[in-house]
Design a protein around this motif. Structure first.
Motif, PDB file in Angstrom:
ATOM      1  N   GLY A  35       0.815  -1.160   0.219  1.00  9.40           N
ATOM      2  CA  GLY A  35       0.081   0.042   0.022  1.00  9.40           C
ATOM      3  C   GLY A  35       0.836   1.252  -0.005  1.00  9.40           C
ATOM      4  N   SER A  36       2.158   1.113  -0.151  1.00 10.88           N
ATOM      5  CA  SER A  36       3.025   2.340  -0.208  1.00 10.88           C
ATOM      6  C   SER A  36       3.283   3.064  -1.574  1.00 10.88           C
ATOM      7  CB  SER A  36       4.341   2.042   0.227  1.00 10.88           C
ATOM      8  OG  SER A  36       5.188   0.983  -0.480  1.00 10.88           O
ATOM      9  N   GLY A  37       2.296   2.616  -2.672  1.00 14.72           N
ATOM     10  CA  GLY A  37       2.606   3.028  -3.922  1.00 14.72           C
ATOM     11  C   GLY A  37       3.439   2.597  -5.171  1.00 14.72           C
ATOM     12  N   LYS A  38       4.101   1.391  -4.760  1.00 11.38           N
ATOM     13  CA  LYS A  38       4.949   0.909  -5.624  1.00 11.38           C
ATOM     14  C   LYS A  38       4.205   0.389  -6.762  1.00 11.38           C
ATOM     15  CE  LYS A  38       5.897  -2.664  -2.943  1.00 11.38           C
ATOM     16  NZ  LYS A  38       4.811  -2.284  -2.032  1.00 11.38           N
ATOM     17  N   ILE A  41      12.049  -3.502 -10.634  1.00 11.57           N
ATOM     18  CA  ILE A  41      11.447  -4.406  -9.911  1.00 11.57           C
ATOM     19  C   ILE A  41      10.710  -4.014  -8.633  1.00 11.57           C
ATOM     20  CG2 ILE A  41      11.821  -6.740  -8.467  1.00 11.57           C
ATOM     21  CD1 ILE A  41      14.223  -7.180  -9.926  1.00 11.57           C
ATOM     22  N   VAL A  42       9.314  -3.986  -8.638  1.00 10.21           N
ATOM     23  CA  VAL A  42       8.680  -3.426  -7.448  1.00 10.21           C
ATOM     24  C   VAL A  42       8.444  -4.832  -6.606  1.00 10.21           C
ATOM     25  CG1 VAL A  42       6.372  -3.210  -6.952  1.00 10.21           C
ATOM     26  CG2 VAL A  42       7.393  -1.657  -8.429  1.00 10.21           C
ATOM     27  N   SER A  43       8.893  -4.684  -5.389  1.00 12.68           N
ATOM     28  CA  SER A  43       8.665  -5.994  -4.510  1.00 12.68           C
ATOM     29  C   SER A  43       8.824  -5.526  -2.983  1.00 12.68           C
ATOM     30  CB  SER A  43       9.769  -6.819  -4.610  1.00 12.68           C
ATOM     31  OG  SER A  43      10.034  -8.161  -3.931  1.00 12.68           O
ATOM     32  N   HIS A  44       7.908  -6.218  -2.157  1.00 14.95           N
ATOM     33  CA  HIS A  44       8.355  -6.213  -0.701  1.00 14.95           C
ATOM     34  C   HIS A  44       9.455  -7.537  -0.303  1.00 14.95           C
ATOM     35  CE1 HIS A  44       4.670  -8.670  -1.275  1.00 14.95           C
ATOM     36  NE2 HIS A  44       5.290  -9.473  -0.126  1.00 14.95           N
ATOM     37  N   HIS A  45       9.719  -8.251  -1.198  1.00 13.05           N
ATOM     38  CA  HIS A  45      10.613  -9.360  -0.710  1.00 13.05           C
ATOM     39  C   HIS A  45      12.216  -8.949  -0.498  1.00 13.05           C
ATOM     40  CE1 HIS A  45       7.092 -11.584  -1.916  1.00 13.05           C
ATOM     41  NE2 HIS A  45       7.647 -12.484  -1.142  1.00 13.05           N
ATOM     42  N   VAL A  46      12.416  -8.342   0.638  1.00 16.16           N
ATOM     43  CA  VAL A  46      13.758  -7.254   0.551  1.00 16.16           C
ATOM     44  C   VAL A  46      15.040  -8.293   0.130  1.00 16.16           C
ATOM     45  CG1 VAL A  46      15.252  -6.128   1.901  1.00 16.16           C
ATOM     46  CG2 VAL A  46      12.973  -5.884   2.123  1.00 16.16           C
ATOM     47  N   ARG A  47      14.936  -9.397   1.050  1.00 12.00           N
ATOM     48  CA  ARG A  47      16.373 -10.315   0.999  1.00 12.00           C
ATOM     49  C   ARG A  47      16.345 -10.845  -0.520  1.00 12.00           C
ATOM     50  NH1 ARG A  47      19.002  -7.605   4.467  1.00 12.00           N
ATOM     51  NH2 ARG A  47      17.668  -7.039   6.280  1.00 12.00           N
ATOM     52  N   ASP A  84       6.176  -6.766 -11.377  1.00 10.40           N
ATOM     53  CA  ASP A  84       5.330  -6.190 -10.521  1.00 10.40           C
ATOM     54  C   ASP A  84       5.189  -7.314  -9.518  1.00 10.40           C
ATOM     55  OD1 ASP A  84       3.421  -5.142  -8.802  1.00 10.40           O
ATOM     56  OD2 ASP A  84       1.974  -5.106 -10.284  1.00 10.40           O
ATOM     57  N   GLU A  85       5.915  -7.474  -8.329  1.00 11.16           N
ATOM     58  CA  GLU A  85       5.672  -8.236  -7.227  1.00 11.16           C
ATOM     59  C   GLU A  85       6.189  -9.821  -7.931  1.00 11.16           C
ATOM     60  OE1 GLU A  85       5.882  -7.850  -4.163  1.00 11.16           O
ATOM     61  OE2 GLU A  85       5.005  -5.926  -3.705  1.00 11.16           O
TER      62      GLU A  85
END
Length: 268
Positions: free
Chosen positions: A31-34, A186-192, A155-156
């Protein structure tokens, strides 16, 4: 640049440059706009203020010109978007049949080449229901590469994948970017999983870009907001409910761009 959804501002004060040949990771909580930022790059969403340039030209608003621009942009959707009634090979062939006048034998050879590039040449006759999650994601990647786009948007790309399949996809993204001379976002919330292959990283939170730099600089940062995101802590400067972040101000930063490299995309 400012991006709105209706009356709500999603991102503001955005100053972003994607150098050619690089892998740029856009990280941030849900939800941060990525994905909204990706929508601006493809012309799906017009900025409320500022401008977006791709390949050195402003993203057009006229439908025909926008379609022409999009031929140079490959997009890997998190849901794959494969048509279930078509085989893997037929899915990859769709862009070639829609946007070129190549004869069928040439298209067949190109399809096999694209599937070979993602390690699935022997899966051309399989239907999506016969593919594992990781295989389906690679077929979708082959389709996104069908028209040889110079810019790839992901996208993810790891949604729904197990750790092994995730590693395969990220390794494949890095290899294709290097061997094909692509520019990738790359848009992602998978940091590692994402940091090891990225050249530059941006973190979105609280309606703006709160970090821009290298993966090493991100991991070395002692900023409380960035530490919260990297460690997955529930309490901190990043609100769990994005709607409650309206009271926070973002601290935008501009990514460094190599002087000799013309950017693939710019958002200001």
């Amino acid at each position: 640049m400012r991006l709105d959804r209706g009356a709500r501002t999603i991102l503001s004060d955005i100053d972003l440059v994607v150098p050619r040949g690089s892998i740029t990771a856009i990280l941030g909580p849900s939800g941060s706009g990525k994905s909204t930022l990706l929508a601006a790059l493809t012309g799906e969403l017009a900025p409320a203020a500022g401008s977006v340039e791709v390949f050195g030209q402003a993203v057009p608003r006229r439908h025909r010109e926008l379609l022409e621009l999009r031929k140079g942009i490959g997009v890997l959707l998190q849901g794959n978007g494969l048509l279930t009634d078509l085989t893997a090979g037929e899915n990859v062939a769709l862009p070639l049949r829609a946007h070129t006048r190549l004869p069928p034998p040439v298209i067949e050879q190109l399809v096999l080449m694209k599937l070979h590039a993602v390690g699935l040449r022997t899966a051309a006759d399989l239907y999506p229901r016969e593919l594992s999650g990781g295989m389906a994601r690679r077929v979708a990647l082959a389709r996104a590469l069908a028209l040889d786009p110079p810019l790839m948007l992901y996208d993810e790309p790891l949604t729904g994948l197990d750790p092994i399949a995730s590693g395969v996809i990220m390794s494949l993204i890095a290899r294709l970017n290097a061997t094909l001379g692509l520019s990738s976002v790359i848009v992602s919330h998978h940091v590692r999983e994402t940091l090891p292959i990225a050249d530059q990283v941006l973190v979105t939170a609280n309606r703006g870009i709160v970090f821009a730099g290298t993966p090493a600089e991100l991991e070395a940062s002692d900023d409380p907001l960035l530490r919260q995101f990297l460690r997955g802590e529930p309490d901190g400067p990043i609100a769990f409910d994005p709607a409650s972040a309206a009271s926070h101000e973002a601290t935008p930063a501009s990514p460094a761009t190599p002087g000799a490299s013309r950017p693939a995309t710019e958002a200001r």
